[in-house]
Enzyme design. Structure first.
Site, PDB file in Angstrom:
ATOM      1  N   ASP A 276       0.830  -1.206   0.000  1.00 24.68           N
ATOM      2  CA  ASP A 276       0.000   0.000   0.000  1.00 24.68           C
ATOM      3  C   ASP A 276       0.863   1.254   0.000  1.00 24.68           C
ATOM      4  O   ASP A 276       1.484   1.589   1.020  1.00 24.68           O
ATOM      5  CB  ASP A 276      -0.929  -0.021   1.212  1.00 24.68           C
ATOM      6  CG  ASP A 276      -1.942   1.110   1.189  1.00 24.68           C
ATOM      7  OD1 ASP A 276      -1.983   1.851   0.193  1.00 24.68           O
ATOM      8  OD2 ASP A 276      -2.691   1.255   2.169  1.00 24.68           O
TER       9      ASP A 276
ATOM     10  N   ASP B  80      -2.105   5.019  -6.028  1.00 24.53           N
ATOM     11  CA  ASP B  80      -2.327   4.297  -4.781  1.00 24.53           C
ATOM     12  C   ASP B  80      -2.404   2.808  -5.083  1.00 24.53           C
ATOM     13  O   ASP B  80      -3.382   2.318  -5.653  1.00 24.53           O
ATOM     14  CB  ASP B  80      -3.615   4.764  -4.106  1.00 24.53           C
ATOM     15  CG  ASP B  80      -3.834   4.086  -2.759  1.00 24.53           C
ATOM     16  OD1 ASP B  80      -2.858   3.517  -2.222  1.00 24.53           O
ATOM     17  OD2 ASP B  80      -4.958   4.113  -2.257  1.00 24.53           O
TER      18      ASP B  80
END
Length: 638
Positions: A104, A300
């Site tokens: 992440d 992202d």
């Protein structure tokens, strides 16, 4: 009286506003897929200043390092569109405890479930047990952190856009990156999760690997200590392809890689400067700055899909619909979302560029990144040969690019030079090149044995088999492992045939080497035993290949698509090549000699009997009373 009327009116308006907001939220959730990862965290006024100072300090420190810093090479697992994320394996503690963590770039802390967790779901691996690690230390309460109720230990709290959250305490321990990485285990601060809510509670992955910009980020910690260069790279596999590759540290950028500037002071997220988008060679008619709102265009890795500003989404959607007007529109797989889906394109992903248009992202510097259909479509889960648009409207002005946009794309986050690079490539093949790139021998997770031919950690087999099962120098005859499979598919035979092919791909062996040995039906699952045998014409598995197979089994690297249901590797065993003792050797020679002599004797007897039979058949048959030729008559003697 006027004052009371004013208060009543104000209260009524506030209630109406709240009700309207809640209704609009529910409606929005039923009609679009919300972004799922960007954390909602408040920044202080001096946040940008602190980041600027940290950046300058880090660059000065990096400039003093030599260019020979090692890299951490990690394989990625799971299917982005099936699971919603990719995971990497980390080991924490001494002895190491294993975890599958979501990669992440939008998070700034790495966390795993703690053994003391009061509200944690059932995840892929066991919870972290601080008391079982001899190198674990809690991060003591200090002025730079939030503290627990007892004011003894630092805490963390992260809340995400889809309203899931994670909170716990901070600890420090050895973090290992696997035996295939040249970076040695290093001490790092991480979160020990005590409470998780929402999607984090229900997901299969254990936790999050935070790669964002922040002092608790695993990247910032490794860079600040000089262990790696200030860069990392991600490469996600394409549609229907699990996994990919990740490198923590600097790599030499390929000559064809295109870069965009990334401003670390604009926001804590990794952003790029996207100017416009072209569909089928035509620019979308949008006002200037359509992709430059709030945080800009954010990358992202923890988000699955992409989200455009509403006018940008509408323009993109209309351009795609116009290009594929000949395809039939069908409802999406989930009735809760108004997905835009098409049927009639066929199941072959390689043929999609012939049907769907190519898309170009144009950066402010004029460089372009080409997107193939797999970068903006996802496969319909309930209709064969159907696909849905993986781009959705965002209620906020920020453009959010999730993992779907960078499938089969090497993305280099060159933090030291404030830029992000992109290169279209085959990420599955890239992992093989990264893994076998001639890097120094990986550092074992635990103390190695004295055998230089086969260094295997002592915690290999989950079945509890002896730690020296592969100790010493010997040839591996074959390898067996058990797998439990919980599936509702009644056609078990076809499943096992497909599993054989998938296992051979995951273990990187030939299809003919994988054999199904046994299937046992249990109460709620099937217990399947597999065997890995030497490739023809060899009669043993080389130590190099055996070590690779065993490490993959030990690290649970066999990743299967979700259609196979729940599965778990139970145990494995490596059998040495069978060698005969001296008396067995002599006995075998005598046995072979005796059998050979017996065969030769029987053959000789058989030949003699056949010859005798033929001679009898050659003797003429004379009937009774037949006349005798004169030549056979002899004169009688008187």
């Amino acid at each position: 009286m006027a004052g009371n009327w004013f208060h009543l009116t104000s209260s009524f308006l506030i209630v109406c506003y709240v009700i309207g907001f809640l209704i609009s939220t529910v409606v929005a959730e039923n009609h679009q897929r919300p972004p799922t990862v960007l954390p909602l965290s408040l920044s202080s006024r001096n946040h940008s200043l602190h980041r600027h100072v940290d950046n300058l300090r880090r660059r000065l420190f990096q400039s003093k390092l030599s260019g020979s810093t090692p890299n951490a090479r990690l394989r990625l697992y799971d299917d982005l569109l099936s699971n919603g994320y990719h995971t990497a394996r980390l080991w924490i503690g001494s002895p190491p405890q294993e975890f599958a963590l979501i990669v992440d770039t939008g998070s700034t802390v790495t966390y795993v479930p703690c053994s003391s967790c009061s509200h944690c779901g059932n995840h892929q691996d066991s919870r972290f047990q601080p008391e079982m690690s001899s190198t674990y230390q809690p991060v003591k309460c200090n002025p730079s952190c939030n503290c627990d109720d007892e004011q003894k230990q630092c805490t963390y709290h992260r809340r995400y856009a889809e309203m899931s959250s994670s909170s716990g305490v901070l600890g420090e321990d050895l973090v290992s990156f696997g035996n295939e990485s040249e970076l040695m285990p290093q001490r790092a601060v991480f979160g020990c999760k005590n409470v998780e809510i929402g999607d984090l509670y229900n997901q299969r992955a254990d936790g999050i690997m935070g790669l964002g910009r922040g002092r608790l980020s695993i990247m910032d910690q490794l860079v600040d200590k000089g262990f790696i260069g200030d860069s990392f790279s991600l490469c996600y596999g394409g549609m229907d392809v699990d996994g990919g590759a990740m490198v923590l540290g600097k790599i030499t950028p390929p000559p064809d890689m295109v870069f965009s500037h990334s401003d670390p002071f604009r926001s804590p997220y990794y952003n790029i400067e996207m100017k416009e988008i072209h569909v089928a060679g035509k620019r979308l008619e949008l006002p200037d700055g359509a992709f430059d709102g709030r945080h800009g265009t954010v990358l992202d890795s923890g988000t699955t899909y992409a989200y455009f500003r509403r006018d940008a989404f509408a323009a993109f959607r209309d351009a795609i619909l116009s290009a594929v007007h000949f395809l039939k529109r069908i409802p999406g797989p989930d009735p809760n979302y108004n997905d835009i889906c098409f049927t009639g394109a066929g199941r072959d992903v390689s043929q999609l560029p012939k049907i769907f248009p190519l898309v170009e992202m144009v950066f402010n510097n004029g460089k372009k990144l080409l997107l193939s259909p797999e970068n903006y479509l996802f496969r319909h889960s309930k209709a064969s040969g159907a696909y849905c648009l993986g781009i959705f409207p965002n209620s906020e002005p920020t453009t959010l690019l999730g993992g779907i946009v960078v499938q089969n794309t090497l993305v280099t986050y060159d933090r030291g030079n404030d830029r992000i690079g992109f290169l279209k490539t085959n990420c599955s093949e890239l992992w093989r090149r990264v893994q076998f790139s001639g890097a120094p021998a990986p550092t074992p997770l635990v103390s190695p044995s004295k055998d230089t031919q086969m260094e295997i950690p002592s915690v290999l087999s989950p079945s509890g088999s002896p730690s020296n099962v592969l100790a010493g120098s010997f040839h591996v005859g074959f390898i067996t492992f058990d797998m439990s499979i919980s599936t509702t598919d009644s056609n078990l035979k076809s499943i096992l045939k497909e599993l054989t092919e998938l296992i051979s791909e995951e273990l990187e062996v030939d299809n003919s080497q994988v054999c199904l040995l046994n299937v046992t039906s249990q109460e709620k699952y099937y217990l399947v035993r597999w065997g890995i045998f030497p490739a023809e014409p060899a009669n043993y598995i080389s130590n190099t290949i055996a070590r690779s197979i065993i490490l993959r089994l030990r690290d649970h690297r066999i990743q299967l698509p979700e259609r196979f249901g729940n599965y778990k590797l139970m145990e494995w065993n490596a059998e040495p090549q069978r060698k005969l003792t001296s008396w067995q050797h002599h006995f075998l020679i005598m046995l072979v000699g005796s059998v050979t002599t017996l065969i030769l004797s029987l053959s000789a007897i058989g030949i003699w009997l056949v010859h005798r039979q033929r001679r009898r058949q050659q003797t003429a048959y004379e009937p009774v009373g037949a006349s005798i030729p004169e030549r056979y008559l002899q004169p009688l003697q008187s």
